[in-house]
Motif scaffolding. Structure first.
Motif, PDB file in Angstrom:
ATOM      1  N   GLU A  40       0.712   4.223 -13.529  1.00  0.00           N
ATOM      2  CA  GLU A  40       0.882   3.120 -12.583  1.00  0.00           C
ATOM      3  C   GLU A  40       1.764   2.006 -13.139  1.00  0.00           C
ATOM      4  O   GLU A  40       1.916   0.948 -12.530  1.00  0.00           O
ATOM      5  CB  GLU A  40      -0.494   2.550 -12.216  1.00  0.00           C
ATOM      6  N   SER A  65       7.939   2.954  -7.941  1.00  0.00           N
ATOM      7  CA  SER A  65       6.524   2.630  -7.754  1.00  0.00           C
ATOM      8  C   SER A  65       5.971   3.482  -6.629  1.00  0.00           C
ATOM      9  O   SER A  65       6.717   4.117  -5.870  1.00  0.00           O
ATOM     10  CB  SER A  65       6.360   1.138  -7.440  1.00  0.00           C
ATOM     11  N   SER A  66       4.654   3.474  -6.489  1.00  0.00           N
ATOM     12  CA  SER A  66       3.985   4.194  -5.401  1.00  0.00           C
ATOM     13  C   SER A  66       4.102   3.382  -4.117  1.00  0.00           C
ATOM     14  O   SER A  66       3.953   2.157  -4.133  1.00  0.00           O
ATOM     15  CB  SER A  66       2.525   4.436  -5.742  1.00  0.00           C
ATOM     16  N   GLY A  73       4.668  14.215  -6.532  1.00  0.00           N
ATOM     17  CA  GLY A  73       4.000  13.220  -5.697  1.00  0.00           C
ATOM     18  C   GLY A  73       4.941  12.202  -5.106  1.00  0.00           C
ATOM     19  O   GLY A  73       4.606  11.035  -4.950  1.00  0.00           O
ATOM     20  N   THR A  74       6.170  12.627  -4.733  1.00  0.00           N
ATOM     21  CA  THR A  74       7.162  11.682  -4.225  1.00  0.00           C
ATOM     22  C   THR A  74       6.956  11.401  -2.740  1.00  0.00           C
ATOM     23  O   THR A  74       6.341  12.179  -2.015  1.00  0.00           O
ATOM     24  CB  THR A  74       8.593  12.225  -4.451  1.00  0.00           C
ATOM     25  N   LEU A  75       7.491  10.272  -2.278  1.00  0.00           N
ATOM     26  CA  LEU A  75       7.430   9.890  -0.862  1.00  0.00           C
ATOM     27  C   LEU A  75       8.329  10.830  -0.060  1.00  0.00           C
ATOM     28  O   LEU A  75       9.514  10.981  -0.363  1.00  0.00           O
ATOM     29  CB  LEU A  75       7.892   8.440  -0.698  1.00  0.00           C
ATOM     30  N   THR A  79       2.152   8.737   1.745  1.00  0.00           N
ATOM     31  CA  THR A  79       2.046   7.995   0.488  1.00  0.00           C
ATOM     32  C   THR A  79       2.728   8.785  -0.609  1.00  0.00           C
ATOM     33  O   THR A  79       2.635  10.020  -0.649  1.00  0.00           O
ATOM     34  CB  THR A  79       0.558   7.777   0.120  1.00  0.00           C
ATOM     35  N   GLY A  80       3.437   8.088  -1.514  1.00  0.00           N
ATOM     36  CA  GLY A  80       4.094   8.772  -2.613  1.00  0.00           C
ATOM     37  C   GLY A  80       4.953   7.825  -3.415  1.00  0.00           C
ATOM     38  O   GLY A  80       5.128   6.656  -3.086  1.00  0.00           O
ATOM     39  N   VAL A  81       5.523   8.370  -4.497  1.00  0.00           N
ATOM     40  CA  VAL A  81       6.362   7.573  -5.393  1.00  0.00           C
ATOM     41  C   VAL A  81       7.771   7.464  -4.811  1.00  0.00           C
ATOM     42  O   VAL A  81       8.343   8.444  -4.335  1.00  0.00           O
ATOM     43  CB  VAL A  81       6.409   8.203  -6.797  1.00  0.00           C
TER      44      VAL A  81
END
Length: 637
Positions: free
Chosen positions: A385, A515-516, A554-556, A626-628
């Motif tokens: 984070e 960032s997320s 975990g990308t947007l 939601t994602g990075v």
């Protein structure tokens, strides 16, 4: 050679064709008026079953008697297997009844009754058929899609026997489109048009209402607005021509700022003044995307000096004092250069005396603009984070750039922000090597320098005993990374970069933050301030899917990018390649030193020319996911 093998029954349909029960070929043959023989139903030599179907897909077991009724349906008795079959004009074969014995001759009456000689039973049997014509209870609906998407039409119908379907485009039957649902994958412009479906059974047929497939086409500018030179007080007109479906909307901008009410393809400025001079662009948009036009420059030459009040005639007695007055407009200089700098005065002369005006000094300042402040606000914490912000300093070697770098958490509560990072720690890296670090700025050995830099840059006050972090540093040209981690719970943090020496030739040229991103308050926000006296060309990007191609998980999936000046939206983008500007943006990526994006990804990008002032770029999720994500701000050289 005739294709018959023991033909038995024979009948004539309403079109003048002869239908023949070709018994040992297990088919129904049709002989046209021109004598051409074709197979109407069944497959020659195939008697594995007497299954229902259409045309050659059906199987008929030794057809014997044949008869055509008033609806154009053909009824067939099977010599073996004892079945009574109905064949529509479209060659759809269905079973009416089955015997376990031989059947022979067959006929019909006007009331829809079928009579058959049940040879194996030594009886004549009568069948009264219940026929219900087809009726459509749910019509197909028109659809609008973008290129590459899928489109599906459907119809709901009733009837007895169960109806069949045939879809048509523009009246032409579509091969294989014979179910109640018709789908198109990867729709292209050629697929646009009017679609209908014919629903049929042995009692009749009905054609549906037309359903229209409309293509949504991103806007494309076919004629760019042209620069113009217009005299003071005259009218100036800019025009753009664009295509797209649905018809696009327009928003004109002056020096990167939207003009209220300027939402037509033509922008007309009446009675132009010097304040109207500048750079004009127009954003053309529809539901499929948007595209920004080339810049058109409005130049307003200065008016030549003129006499606004002429001297008047006077009659005077000898010895009287006479004053003759004249009023003139000022001296106008256009496109001034360094050579125009200096002192100016005017001398007013009459026959008796010359009177000079006061001296006016003209100072010519160079045209310049630069980024003097960048900031990123988002969630931060420990481990994965960690808030990571990259930036670059440009300039000649040896020209260190004084900077104020701050990681703000607790002091954000003064502005009403909740859930802040309670104890941020700030670290500065170059080439993965930590070069500076701070936790609790009030305890820093550089406390006095940080306070002085905050006053110089106009940074907002933070308490000396707050747990915020800050650094006052001088950095050589190059690329750096600032990281904000949590010494405790995660929360919202603000990382700030200030140019502490605006006059120095070195400068900040880009910033990026990873960032997320989440719906609602999880928007990734970057702010920047342009100082100077001319517009600055900028490149902004919101990256999600391409981070996955670079190995990040975990990308947007679908970032969208919005640029604000205050509360006013300057420009937006979702899917960078839509709108016809992909080639221009790709060239800007190379010019700014940004990594490339593949056409078709859902990353976002904007190219804008901005007047000096404060701006905010926001990256959010277009699909609610939601994602990075990575936000980038570049100064385009």
């Amino acid at each position: 050679m005739w294709p018959f093998f023991r033909p038995e029954g024979i009948a004539l349909d309403g079109s003048g064709n002869i239908l023949v029960g070709d018994t040992n070929n297990h088919t129904i043959r049709r002989i046209s008026a021109a004598g051409v023989v074709t197979t109407f139903a069944g497959m020659a030599g195939e008697i594995t079953s007497d299954t229902d179907g259409t045309g050659s897909d059906a199987r008929i077991n030794y057809p014997w008697g044949v008869v055509v009724n008033s609806n154009g349906n053909l009824y067939v008795s099977q010599a073996l297997g004892g079945g009574i079959r109905r064949i529509t004009a479209a060659a759809v074969v269905t079973t009416i009844t089955r015997y376990g014995f031989l059947t022979g001759g067959i006929t019909v009456d006007g009331g829809g009754n079928v009579y058959v000689a049940a040879t194996g039973l030594n009886t004549i049997d009568k069948f009264t058929l219940s026929l219900i014509p087809p009726a459509i209870v749910a019509q197909p609906v028109s659809i609008s899609v973008t290129a590459g998407q899928s489109a599906t039409f459907s119809v709901t119908a009733t009837g007895s026997p169960a109806p069949t379907f045939q879809w048509r485009k523009g009246g032409t039957a579509l091969g294989g489109a014979t179910s109640a649902t018709f789908s198109l994958a990867n729709v292209q412009a050629a697929d646009a048009g009017s679609y209908t479906v014919t629903v049929a059974n042995s009692a009749g047929n009905v054609v549906s209402n037309a359903a229209v497939l409309t293509m949504i086409v991103p806007p494309t500018i076919t004629n760019q607005p042209a620069s113009a030179t217009v005299a003071l007080g005259q009218a100036a007109t800019f025009t753009v021509n664009a295509t797209g479906s649905p018809a696009p909307s327009y928003q004109w901008n002056k020096d990167g700022v939207a003009i209220g009410g300027a939402t037509n393809s033509t922008l007309t400025l009446s009675n132009v003044q010097s304040t109207n001079a500048g750079t004009y662009t127009v954003v053309v948009s529809n539901g499929a995307g948007s595209v920004t036009s080339n810049a058109a420059v409005l130049t307003i030459p200065p008016a030549a000096p003129t006499i606004t009040a002429q001297p008047q005639d006077h009659n005077a007695l000898i010895g009287a004092n006479v004053t003759l007055r004249v009023s003139v407009s000022g001296l106008a200089l256009s496109a001034v250069t360094d050579a125009d700098a200096g002192n100016y005065a005017v001398v007013v002369t009459n026959g008796a005396e010359r009177v000079p005006s006061r001296v006016a000094t003209l100072v010519v300042s160079p045209a310049r603009s630069k980024i003097i402040n960048m900031s990123v606000r988002t969630s931060a914490g420990a481990g994965n984070e960690t808030l990571i912000v990259g930036f670059a300093v440009a300039g000649a070697a040896g020209g260190a750039k004084p900077l104020l770098v701050r990681a703000i958490g607790p002091s954000l509560t003064v502005f009403g922000v909740t859930g802040v990072l309670a104890d941020p720690e700030l670290a500065l890296y170059r080439d993965s090597i930590q070069i500076f670090n701070n936790n609790n700025w009030g305890d820093s050995l550089a406390f006095d320098q940080i306070v002085a830099a905050a006053r110089t840059t106009g940074a907002f006050d933070i308490g000396t005993r707050s747990l915020d972090a800050a650094l006052a540093v001088a950095l050589q040209p190059g690329s750096y990374t600032a990281q904000v981690v949590a010494r405790g719970n995660n929360g919202v943090a603000l990382l700030e970069l200030y140019d502490a020496d605006v006059a120095a030739p070195s400068q900040l040229v880009n910033v990026s933050a990873r960032s997320s991103v989440a719906p609602g308050a999880g928007v990734l926000i970057v702010g920047f301030f342009i100082e100077g006296n001319v517009p600055k060309r900028m490149l902004l990007r919101g990256i999600g899917p391409t981070l996955g191609a670079l190995g990040l998980t975990g990308t947007l999936t679908d970032p969208q990018l919005a640029l604000y000046r205050g509360n006013e939206v300057v420009a937006t983008n979702d899917d960078w390649w839509r709108g016809g500007g992909a080639q221009v943006l790709a060239e800007l990526f190379r010019a700014a030193g940004a990594f490339t994006l593949a056409s078709g990804t859902r990353d976002a990008a904007l190219e804008v020319t901005l007047a000096p002032g404060a701006y905010t770029a926001q990256v959010s999720s277009a699909d609610g996911g939601t994602g990075v994500a990575l936000v980038e701000v570049y100064e385009v050289p």
